[in-house]
Design an enzyme around this catalytic site. Structure first.
Site, PDB file in Angstrom:
ATOM      1  N   GLY A 159      58.344  43.055  32.927  1.00  0.00           N
ATOM      2  CA  GLY A 159      57.935  42.039  33.913  1.00  0.00           C
ATOM      3  C   GLY A 159      57.894  40.689  33.438  1.00  0.00           C
ATOM      4  N   ASN A 171      55.419  35.299  36.326  1.00  0.00           N
ATOM      5  CA  ASN A 171      54.612  34.159  35.989  1.00  0.00           C
ATOM      6  C   ASN A 171      53.986  34.372  34.799  1.00  0.00           C
ATOM      7  OD1 ASN A 171      54.789  32.496  38.495  1.00  0.00           O
ATOM      8  ND2 ASN A 171      53.969  34.126  39.532  1.00  0.00           N
ATOM      9  N   VAL A 172      53.129  35.543  34.657  1.00  0.00           N
ATOM     10  CA  VAL A 172      52.269  35.752  33.658  1.00  0.00           C
ATOM     11  C   VAL A 172      53.325  36.133  32.186  1.00  0.00           C
ATOM     12  CG1 VAL A 172      50.935  37.578  32.699  1.00  0.00           C
ATOM     13  CG2 VAL A 172      50.420  36.795  35.088  1.00  0.00           C
ATOM     14  N   THR A 199      54.342  43.888  35.391  1.00  0.00           N
ATOM     15  CA  THR A 199      54.863  44.116  36.521  1.00  0.00           C
ATOM     16  C   THR A 199      53.959  43.997  37.680  1.00  0.00           C
ATOM     17  OG1 THR A 199      54.760  46.329  36.483  1.00  0.00           O
ATOM     18  CG2 THR A 199      56.913  45.364  35.351  1.00  0.00           C
ATOM     19  N   LYS A 241      46.692  45.804  37.523  1.00  0.00           N
ATOM     20  CA  LYS A 241      45.572  46.698  37.990  1.00  0.00           C
ATOM     21  C   LYS A 241      46.051  48.029  38.438  1.00  0.00           C
ATOM     22  CE  LYS A 241      45.377  42.597  39.498  1.00  0.00           C
ATOM     23  NZ  LYS A 241      45.279  41.515  40.366  1.00  0.00           N
ATOM     24  N   GLU A 248      42.450  43.596  29.157  1.00  0.00           N
ATOM     25  CA  GLU A 248      41.469  42.161  29.454  1.00  0.00           C
ATOM     26  C   GLU A 248      41.795  41.591  30.787  1.00  0.00           C
ATOM     27  OE1 GLU A 248      38.544  41.111  27.529  1.00  0.00           O
ATOM     28  OE2 GLU A 248      38.581  40.486  29.724  1.00  0.00           O
ATOM     29  N   VAL A 282      40.815  42.083  35.242  1.00  0.00           N
ATOM     30  CA  VAL A 282      39.619  41.322  36.111  1.00  0.00           C
ATOM     31  C   VAL A 282      39.562  39.767  35.479  1.00  0.00           C
ATOM     32  CG1 VAL A 282      37.266  41.562  36.973  1.00  0.00           C
ATOM     33  CG2 VAL A 282      38.743  43.565  36.237  1.00  0.00           C
ATOM     34  N   LYS A 303      39.314  45.540  41.654  1.00  0.00           N
ATOM     35  CA  LYS A 303      38.581  45.145  40.470  1.00  0.00           C
ATOM     36  C   LYS A 303      37.240  45.641  40.185  1.00  0.00           C
ATOM     37  CE  LYS A 303      41.489  41.017  40.146  1.00  0.00           C
ATOM     38  NZ  LYS A 303      41.499  39.412  40.680  1.00  0.00           N
ATOM     39  N   GLY A 360      46.198  32.599  37.317  1.00  0.00           N
ATOM     40  CA  GLY A 360      47.247  31.530  36.693  1.00  0.00           C
ATOM     41  C   GLY A 360      48.103  32.220  35.779  1.00  0.00           C
TER      42      GLY A 360
HETATM   43  N1  LIG Z   1      49.277  35.763  38.372  1.00  0.00           N
HETATM   44  C1  LIG Z   1      48.009  36.031  38.226  1.00  0.00           C
HETATM   45  O1  LIG Z   1      47.187  34.987  38.082  1.00  0.00           O
HETATM   46  C2  LIG Z   1      47.565  37.297  37.587  1.00  0.00           C
HETATM   47  C3  LIG Z   1      48.446  38.300  37.628  1.00  0.00           C
HETATM   48  N2  LIG Z   1      47.813  39.492  37.319  1.00  0.00           N
HETATM   49  C4  LIG Z   1      48.707  40.551  37.328  1.00  0.00           C
HETATM   50  O2  LIG Z   1      49.720  40.467  36.412  1.00  0.00           O
HETATM   51  C5  LIG Z   1      50.904  41.271  36.981  1.00  0.00           C
HETATM   52  C6  LIG Z   1      51.993  40.137  36.957  1.00  0.00           C
HETATM   53  O3  LIG Z   1      51.594  38.871  37.756  1.00  0.00           O
HETATM   54  P1  LIG Z   1      52.713  37.750  37.986  1.00  0.00           P
HETATM   55  O4  LIG Z   1      53.532  37.574  36.829  1.00  0.00           O
HETATM   56  O5  LIG Z   1      52.116  36.656  38.662  1.00  0.00           O
HETATM   57  O6  LIG Z   1      53.696  38.506  39.075  1.00  0.00           O
HETATM   58  P2  LIG Z   1      55.346  38.044  39.263  1.00  0.00           P
HETATM   59  O7  LIG Z   1      55.552  38.877  40.508  1.00  0.00           O
HETATM   60  O8  LIG Z   1      55.494  36.798  39.147  1.00  0.00           O
HETATM   61  O9  LIG Z   1      56.098  38.897  38.120  1.00  0.00           O
HETATM   62  C7  LIG Z   1      56.245  40.302  37.894  1.00  0.00           C
HETATM   63  C8  LIG Z   1      57.658  40.527  37.330  1.00  0.00           C
HETATM   64  O10 LIG Z   1      57.877  41.700  37.337  1.00  0.00           O
HETATM   65  C9  LIG Z   1      59.282  41.933  37.604  1.00  0.00           C
HETATM   66  N3  LIG Z   1      59.402  43.509  37.995  1.00  0.00           N
HETATM   67  C10 LIG Z   1      59.212  44.215  39.064  1.00  0.00           C
HETATM   68  N4  LIG Z   1      59.659  45.439  38.981  1.00  0.00           N
HETATM   69  C11 LIG Z   1      59.952  45.500  37.791  1.00  0.00           C
HETATM   70  C12 LIG Z   1      60.267  46.736  37.029  1.00  0.00           C
HETATM   71  N5  LIG Z   1      60.397  47.955  37.303  1.00  0.00           N
HETATM   72  N6  LIG Z   1      60.529  46.348  35.501  1.00  0.00           N
HETATM   73  C13 LIG Z   1      60.873  45.211  35.185  1.00  0.00           C
HETATM   74  N7  LIG Z   1      60.416  44.156  35.922  1.00  0.00           N
HETATM   75  C14 LIG Z   1      59.679  44.245  37.010  1.00  0.00           C
HETATM   76  C15 LIG Z   1      59.538  41.131  38.895  1.00  0.00           C
HETATM   77  O11 LIG Z   1      60.778  40.910  39.170  1.00  0.00           O
HETATM   78  P3  LIG Z   1      61.101  40.358  40.823  1.00  0.00           P
HETATM   79  O12 LIG Z   1      60.385  39.239  41.068  1.00  0.00           O
HETATM   80  O13 LIG Z   1      62.817  40.358  40.868  1.00  0.00           O
HETATM   81  O14 LIG Z   1      60.554  41.746  41.741  1.00  0.00           O
HETATM   82  C16 LIG Z   1      58.850  39.893  38.599  1.00  0.00           C
HETATM   83  O15 LIG Z   1      59.668  39.538  37.676  1.00  0.00           O
HETATM   84  C17 LIG Z   1      50.487  41.684  38.437  1.00  0.00           C
HETATM   85  O16 LIG Z   1      50.155  43.240  38.093  1.00  0.00           O
HETATM   86  C18 LIG Z   1      49.334  41.158  38.788  1.00  0.00           C
HETATM   87  O17 LIG Z   1      48.543  41.810  39.626  1.00  0.00           O
HETATM   88  C19 LIG Z   1      46.464  39.729  36.730  1.00  0.00           C
HETATM   89  C20 LIG Z   1      45.594  38.666  36.702  1.00  0.00           C
HETATM   90  C21 LIG Z   1      46.175  37.360  36.992  1.00  0.00           C
HETATM   91  N1  LIG Z   2      45.854  37.578  42.513  1.00  0.00           N
HETATM   92  C1  LIG Z   2      44.828  37.759  41.929  1.00  0.00           C
HETATM   93  C2  LIG Z   2      45.487  37.475  40.272  1.00  0.00           C
HETATM   94  C3  LIG Z   2      44.524  38.080  39.374  1.00  0.00           C
HETATM   95  O1  LIG Z   2      44.004  38.893  39.267  1.00  0.00           O
HETATM   96  C4  LIG Z   2      43.829  36.664  41.994  1.00  0.00           C
HETATM   97  O2  LIG Z   2      44.025  35.857  42.816  1.00  0.00           O
HETATM   98  O3  LIG Z   2      42.817  36.716  41.514  1.00  0.00           O
END
Ligand SMILES: NC(=O)C1=CN([C@@H]2O[C@H](COP(=O)(O)OP(=O)(O)OC[C@H]3O[C@@H](n4cnc5c(N)ncnc54)[C@H](OP(=O)(O)O)[C@@H]3O)[C@@H](O)[C@H]2O)C=CC1
Ligand SMILES: N[C@@H](CC=O)C(=O)O
Length: 338
Positions: A9, A12-13, A96, A125, A149, A152, A224, A321
């Site tokens: 994945g 963003n993260v 992801t 999560k 970590e 949540v 969470k 973020g």
């Molecule tokens: N953003 C935040 O502030 C926070 C996020 N999280 C968690 O972290 C995770 C990632 O968040 P975030 O980066 O924001 O999400 P994004 O949607 O920005 O990134 C997820 C990435 O994973 C890719 N993806 C989807 N399916 C697959 C797969 N089968 N194999 C490989 N890659 C895949 C997506 O591709 P595509 O876009 O093409 O579908 C995308 O590029 C989520 O589970 C989220 O709940 C937790 C805390 C905070």
């Molecule tokens: N979408 C969630 C991301 C972190 O878990 C939030 O806004 O808190």
């Protein structure tokens, strides 16, 4: 020992994790003895890049920043399990999108890594909510570590505080703001923005879930709470059993009216106990402007944990973020490498 990092994945993260790793390569080695190679990155649309000798992060980040893809660098292909084997990964960073029903695709990624003795850090999560016990057992059986970590309060070290910092305390209850997106939206609406504009901004800033209904309908905060109940009390709660009301019905008029009365509306999540048992909840609440939670704005989260030995402890920090959550993956990897 060099940590051979696989990343599943790269949104963003995941991208933020690569940026931090690249920027801080020397600092991580000098301060923490943490040395790494990124050997595999797998993303649904951007493709797959792999090099067991270590990928060139400078080149990859340039591609990501200019094209949002790996471009011509994406030459690997295959099933994730095979790629893990071929890459020589020793740790998986899994980020992801969250699926709260099935835990997929993250759950399969975690099973594949742990069953090979590859340690895992995840911000996802879904797998933690759906299969926590199974994954902990698999990690133990296969000599791997499992850290989460970021599930949540993003990089704010709540899980570490719960597991280590307050070890020996009994937790009597907890309440706080556990979703960054909704807190950001409510803050912006309080400043005059429309709900739609505030949600669009939260999405652009990388706070919202891939499907933001998970945020605004309270599912994200509810899961969470489920995860905290499991970690703190060893209790299995189904996310459907959390009393859950999101923010979609909160209007600008209600926010303005609450403010005139000396209150601010927050989406509050918690667990309280009474003689009937445990009550997990997520709901919008009017909070007195003098209450500490009223001052928690934007994507910041806060939680007050009521304990027997320490009384109340309040932790405040980023709840969402891209870089803030990449930090959670990094701190897990540093801890696991020790
Ligand atoms: N953003 C935040 O502030 C926070 C996020 N999280 C968690 O972290 C995770 C990632 O968040 P975030 O980066 O924001 O999400 P994004 O949607 O920005 O990134 C997820 C990435 O994973 C890719 N993806 C989807 N399916 C697959 C797969 N089968 N194999 C490989 N890659 C895949 C997506 O591709 P595509 O876009 O093409 O579908 C995308 O590029 C989520 O589970 C989220 O709940 C937790 C805390 C905070
Ligand atoms: N979408 C969630 C991301 C972190 O878990 C939030 O806004 O808190």
């Amino acid at each position: 020992m060099i940590n051979n990092i696989a990343l599943a994945g790269c949104g963003n993260v995941g991208t933020a994790l690569l940026e931090i790793l690249h920027e801080k390569k020397n600092e991580l080695k000098e301060k923490y003895g943490f040395e790494y190679k990124v050997v595999l990155i797998s993303d649904l649309m951007k493709g797959i890049v792999m090099d067991p000798e270590g990928l060139d992060l400078e080149k990859i980040l340039n591609e990501l920043h200019s094209r949002h893809s790996f471009g011509a660098l994406a030459q690997a292909a295959g099933h994730f399990d095979e790629l893990l084997d071929q890459s020589g990964a020793t740790v998986l960073a899994e980020c992801t999108p969250t699926n709260l029903k099935t835990g997929e695709p993250g759950l399969s990624h975690l099973r594949a890594a742990l069953s090979r003795g590859i340690s895992v850090t995840t911000t996802n999560k879904g797998p933690i909510a759906v299969a926590f016990d199974e994954l902990c057992q698999l990690a133990e059986e296969c000599g791997a570590k499992l850290s989460y970590e970021g599930v949540v309060m993003s990089g704010t070290p709540l899980i570490d505080m719960m597991k280590n910092g307050i070890a020996g305390c009994s937790v009597l209850g907890l309440e706080g703001i556990l979703n960054g997106t909704t807190n950001f939206i409510l803050t912006k609406m309080g400043e005059g923005a429309t709900y739609a504009d505030a949600l669009a901004e939260a999405t652009a800033l990388g706070y919202a879930e891939a499907d933001p209904s998970g945020d605004v309908e309270g599912w994200d905060a509810a899961v969470k709470v489920v995860i905290l109940a499991k970690i703190l009390f060893g209790k299995e709660i189904d996310v459907k059993d959390v009393t859950r009301i999101g923010i979609t019905q909160v209007t600008p008029q209600q926010i303005a009216e609450a403010r005139r009365g000396g209150f601010t509306i927050k989406l509050v999540a918690g667990i309280r106990f009474d003689s009937f048992g445990m009550h997990p909840y997520v709901m919008p609440k009017e909070i007195a402007a003098t209450h500490p939670l009223a001052a928690i704005n934007g994507a910041t989260n806060a939680i007050t944990v009521n304990t027997d030995n320490l009384g109340e402890i309040t932790l405040v920090g980023p709840g969402a973020g891209r870089r803030e959550t990449g930090q959670a993956l990094l701190s897990d990897m540093i801890r696991m490498s020790r």
